[in-house]
Scaffold this active site. Structure first.
Site, short mmCIF file in Angstrom:
data_model
loop_
_atom_site.label_atom_id
_atom_site.label_comp_id
_atom_site.label_asym_id
_atom_site.label_seq_id
_atom_site.Cartn_x
_atom_site.Cartn_y
_atom_site.Cartn_z
CE LYS A 105 -10.44 -4.29 -3.49
NZ LYS A 105 -9.64 -3.29 -4.18
CG ASP A 144 -4.14 -0.31 -3.91
OD1 ASP A 144 -4.47 0.70 -4.55
OD2 ASP A 144 -4.97 -1.03 -3.32
CD GLU A 198 -4.44 -2.66 -6.92
OE1 GLU A 198 -5.42 -2.22 -6.30
OE2 GLU A 198 -3.93 -3.76 -6.70
CE LYS A 219 -3.89 -1.94 0.52
NZ LYS A 219 -4.94 -1.80 -0.40
CG ASP A 247 -9.51 -1.58 -7.02
OD1 ASP A 247 -10.67 -1.98 -7.21
OD2 ASP A 247 -8.97 -1.66 -5.90
O1 LIG Z 1 -6.02 -6.31 -3.22
C1 LIG Z 1 -5.55 -6.98 -2.27
O2 LIG Z 1 -4.48 -7.58 -2.36
C2 LIG Z 1 -6.26 -7.07 -0.97
C3 LIG Z 1 -7.49 -6.25 -0.86
C4 LIG Z 1 -7.24 -4.80 -0.55
O3 LIG Z 1 -6.11 -4.36 -0.56
C5 LIG Z 1 -8.35 -3.94 -0.26
C6 LIG Z 1 -9.60 -4.45 -0.20
C7 LIG Z 1 -10.70 -3.65 0.15
C8 LIG Z 1 -10.52 -2.36 0.48
C9 LIG Z 1 -9.23 -1.75 0.63
O4 LIG Z 1 -8.94 -1.55 1.98
C10 LIG Z 1 -8.07 -2.50 -0.04
C11 LIG Z 1 -7.68 -1.74 -1.29
O5 LIG Z 1 -7.15 -0.66 -1.12
O6 LIG Z 1 -7.85 -2.16 -2.42
MG LIG Z 2 -7.07 -0.46 -3.77
#
Ligand SMILES: O=C(O)CCC(=O)C1=CC=C[C@@H](O)[C@@H]1C(=O)O
Ligand SMILES: [Mg+2]
Length: 324
Positions: free
Chosen positions: A237, A163, A192, A135, A215
């Site tokens: 997702k 991300d 991302e 992240k 995303d």
């Molecule tokens: O994408 C992944 O590897 C795990 C999922 C993930 O990071 C997330 C899932 C849902 C909400 C967010 O907090 C987060 C994201 O930022 O995409």
């Molecule tokens: Mg994300």
């Protein structure tokens, strides 16, 4: 003969799970049970606060309506249902019809939002392709750039996913890129959503040679899957997208456009996460899904996630809130 039940669950989260602006203390959602000719199948409906348009209460009410129709033998209109409801019901229906294969892809891209040293340890233990996800966008862009560059230098055979969740201005995105040596940029599988505006993210990819992935943009009105310079992947997702059919259609469009499709979690319980691993193995067999989110919980639901030792709450401990 058909019958259906709706159960409510609440699972304690690890302290410190922050979703955009709020702390997620408990994860709330619903488990649906479909029963037909002595066969039972399950699905999870769990709108994610701050990400889903629907609340848990709205999703539960809609689920009851749709389940009543299912019990009555009517066809279900899942395209107009809330995404979390469409996903949960379509998963349970696919299980009942034995369409969702039982083998899952349980390899995850280890997720790091804190100490990069922990990530190095986990990556060194990882079999096969080394893929990790970090992240970024939460602290200084310069720090993110230094950390990414350091990891790419320390583990040369790693593919890094990043991300930024649209956190950067174009200037901050450039500050990040400045610290990632040009020779390491192709080891970034994708970043991302670097910027608030998709057009700025596209320009960033073209200027820096760092591939991006969509995303949030996948859920924007009018989004179309297409090949564009600098775009490597789309993140799917399902809880935020909708039915299995809708997810599979997006995956097929991505593949036709030469893009990678990555199935990713919306922080579902171990029940939903296992179904996502099965969807990933079925529809995106050569791609490591983004499912490293069990670590955010303090308990599992109905079944365990491979290697996770958290206590498992059985279905018998949940409240049945509706049945027909
Ligand atoms: O994408 C992944 O590897 C795990 C999922 C993930 O990071 C997330 C899932 C849902 C909400 C967010 O907090 C987060 C994201 O930022 O995409
Ligand atoms: Mg994300």
């Amino acid at each position: 003969m058909r019958s259906a039940k709706l159960f409510q669950y609440q699972l304690p989260m690890d302290s410190g799970v922050i979703l955009r602006d709020q702390r997620l203390v408990t994860r709330e959602g619903w488990v649906i049970e479909l029963c037909q000719d002595q066969q039972r199948a399950y699905g999870e409906i769990a709108p994610l606060p701050e990400f889903s348009i629907e609340t848990a209460a709205e999703a539960g009410a809609q689920a009851q309506q749709l389940l009543s129709q299912w019990v009555a033998g009517e066809a279900l209109e899942l395209d107009t249902a809330f995404p979390s409801v469409a996903f949960g019901i379509s998963c349970a229906m696919a299980e009942l019809a034995a369409e969702l294969p039982v083998t899952g892809n349980y390899l995850v891209a280890p997720l790091c939002s804190g100490d990069p040293d922990d990530l190095v340890v986990r990556l060194n233990q990882m079999p096969g392709d080394k893929v990790a996800k970090i992240k970024v966008g939460m602290y200084e862009a310069v720090r993110d750039g230094i950390v990414a560059n350091m990891l790419l230098e320390a583990i040369p055979d790693m593919r890094l996913r990043l991300d930024a969740n649209r956190q950067w201005t174009p200037l901050k995105a450039q500050q990040f890129a400045k610290y990632v040596k040009p020779e390491h940029r192709s080891s970034i599988a994708f970043l991302e959503e670097p910027c608030r505006e998709p057009s700025d993210s596209l320009a960033f990819a073209q200027q820096t040679g760092i591939n991006i992935a969509w995303d949030e943009t996948v859920r924007d009105a009018g989004f179309e899957v297409k090949a564009e310079p600098g775009v490597a992947a789309i993140i799917i997702k399902p809880t935020l997208i909708g039915s299995l059919d809708r997810c599979i259609s997006l995956i097929e469009q991505a593949h036709a456009a030469g893009l990678i499709a990555v199935i990713s979690s919306s922080i579902e319980s171990s029940l939903g996460l296992n179904q996502l691993a099965r969807l990933a193995q079925w529809q995106t067999p050569n791609v490591i899904p983004g499912l490293d989110t069990m670590q955010l919980f303090q308990a599992q639901l109905m079944q365990s996630w491979p290697g996770c030792e958290l206590p498992v709450i059985p279905l018998s401990e949940l409240d049945v809130v509706w049945h027909k």
